[in-house]
Scaffold this motif. Sequence first.
Motif: not given
Length: 122
Positions: A2-7, A79-84, A109-111, A113-122
């Motif tokens: 998943r990813a979060c839209a940053i704009r 802020g919208d969440i999308v499935e990649l 998009l800001y990736l 990380n579903d396993t740790t609930s952290e976000e990573t920048s793409e």
Amino acid sequence: MRACAIRDYRRQYANPIRFARGDVVALGARDTEWPAFAWITTTDGNAGWAPVDWLQPQDDGLAVALRDYSAQELDVRAGDIVELHHDLGDWWWCTHADGREGWLPARDLYLINDTTSEETSE
């Protein structure tokens, strides 16, 4: 994934191109900003960007589609969440929570990380 839209992102074309495997399209210039894409014109006269790797160029300025393609982009708000689903030339094919599908640029998009609930920048 998943990813979060940053704009906010709004689609650029009201009538996005589509073609099916085996269709013949007119092949134009490659994009300088997104070099994985070239300008093409479909048999119905609609024009837009398509992935070069999904086309087999012919000697006459035409190309044969190697697979189905839709240039449908996805409108999102920050802020919208999308499935990649899959990436192509720094774009992702995504599904929004409301079921809409389309392409989004990876840079927007800001990736997550579903396993740790952290976000990573793409």
